[in-house]
Design an enzyme around this catalytic site. Structure first.
Site, PDB file in Angstrom:
ATOM      1  N   ASP A  26     -15.754  23.746 -30.326  1.00  8.26           N
ATOM      2  CA  ASP A  26     -15.821  22.358 -29.859  1.00  8.26           C
ATOM      3  C   ASP A  26     -16.722  22.277 -28.635  1.00  8.26           C
ATOM      4  O   ASP A  26     -16.379  22.789 -27.577  1.00  8.26           O
ATOM      5  CB  ASP A  26     -14.397  21.880 -29.519  1.00  8.26           C
ATOM      6  CG  ASP A  26     -14.326  20.369 -29.399  1.00  8.26           C
ATOM      7  OD1 ASP A  26     -15.356  19.748 -29.110  1.00  8.26           O
ATOM      8  OD2 ASP A  26     -13.219  19.832 -29.589  1.00  8.26           O
TER       9      ASP A  26
ATOM     10  N   ARG B 267     -18.086  19.281 -27.567  1.00  2.17           N
ATOM     11  CA  ARG B 267     -18.260  17.872 -27.232  1.00  2.17           C
ATOM     12  C   ARG B 267     -18.166  17.625 -25.731  1.00  2.17           C
ATOM     13  O   ARG B 267     -17.303  18.184 -25.067  1.00  2.17           O
ATOM     14  CB  ARG B 267     -17.182  17.037 -27.934  1.00  2.17           C
ATOM     15  CG  ARG B 267     -17.403  16.939 -29.419  1.00  2.17           C
ATOM     16  CD  ARG B 267     -16.260  16.231 -30.091  1.00  2.17           C
ATOM     17  NE  ARG B 267     -15.041  17.040 -30.120  1.00  2.17           N
ATOM     18  CZ  ARG B 267     -13.940  16.680 -30.755  1.00  2.17           C
ATOM     19  NH1 ARG B 267     -13.897  15.537 -31.410  1.00  2.17           N
ATOM     20  NH2 ARG B 267     -12.882  17.456 -30.752  1.00  2.17           N
TER      21      ARG B 267
END
Ligand SMILES: [Zn+2]
Length: 243
Positions: free
Chosen positions: A172, A174
């Site tokens: 991840d 983000r």
């Protein structure tokens, strides 16, 4: 070509320059009235859009540079706001990561489309809130092309986390910095985050989000996304609402 002063006069009051870092500002445009209809649901949101710009640019210079900035080749994030977002005490927000397949095509490999549309309804029913649509978050940050490869790996038995790792990505990547800068420009009071992932709340709080809690959003489970949702619970810290 130089943009006429008339054009600048019309749009500049709806443009806000927000400091993002030492070298970058965010140019936030809005509100733009956006009536939406999805099936039985309809509501009128206020839409804001933003782009990162050099901190030395004026509004006039930003507008002047649009035609040569090739913005269509990069993606811009935006936010749908409902109600008196700056002043209301109790508001809901969602930080929605773009999902081309789920949000646009209605793919049932995930529950993103359901979550997007359901959170729009929740916010309208609640009376006030905002949905941030984050354009550089495809496939938890791996991009659309890599997501198609990750889906092929998933068809061979890897789960969604393993597939991202197998392609050389961290699970991840983000970032929420821009969204938090924009949120802070739109509202200074605390918010309640719509998410099934307490880790996401903690990560956003670490990056400066003022939130006093989160509320879950489940219900989009189908046979084709069950394994994906189970993985989010088992590996990514999501908490399933047992109701
Ligand atoms: Zn999705």
């Amino acid at each position: 070509m130089t943009i006429t002063t008339k054009v600048v006069d019309i749009v500049k009051d709806k443009m806000t320059i927000v400091k993002h870092s030492e070298t970058e500002n965010i140019c936030l445009v809005g509100p733009v009235k956006l009536p939406v209809k999805q099936g039985e649901f309809s509501a009128t949101f206020q839409w804001y859009n933003w782009v990162k710009v050099d901190s030395n640019l004026s509004k006039e210079e930003i507008i002047d540079g649009l035609a040569t900035a090739n913005l269509a080749f990069s993606q811009q994030s935006s936010v749908l706001v409902y109600g008196d977002f700056a002043n209301e005490e109790d508001v809901l927000i969602r930080m929605h990561s773009i999902c081309h397949t789920g949000d646009i095509f209605g793919s049932q490999r995930c529950d993103c489309g359901y979550q997007l549309h359901e959170s729009m309804k929740m916010i309208a029913e609640h009376g006030c809130g905002a949905i941030f649509y984050l354009a550089d978050h495809e496939g938890r940050g791996i991009g659309l092309f890599s997501k198609s490869l990750a889906y092929l790996l998933q068809e061979e038995g890897l789960d969604t986390v393993e597939a991202n790792h197998a392609l050389g990505f961290q699970d991840d990547t983000r970032s929420y910095e821009e969204a938090i800068t924009v949120l802070t420009a739109l509202r200074s009071k605390p918010v309640t985050l719509i998410t099934n992932n307490p880790k996401k709340l903690a990560a956003l709080q670490m990056h400066g989000l003022t939130a006093d809690g989160h509320i879950p959003l489940w219900g989009g489970v189908t046979e084709t996304n069950r394994f994906y949702l189970d993985t989010k619970v088992e590996k990514s810290g999501h908490i399933r609402d047992m109701k």
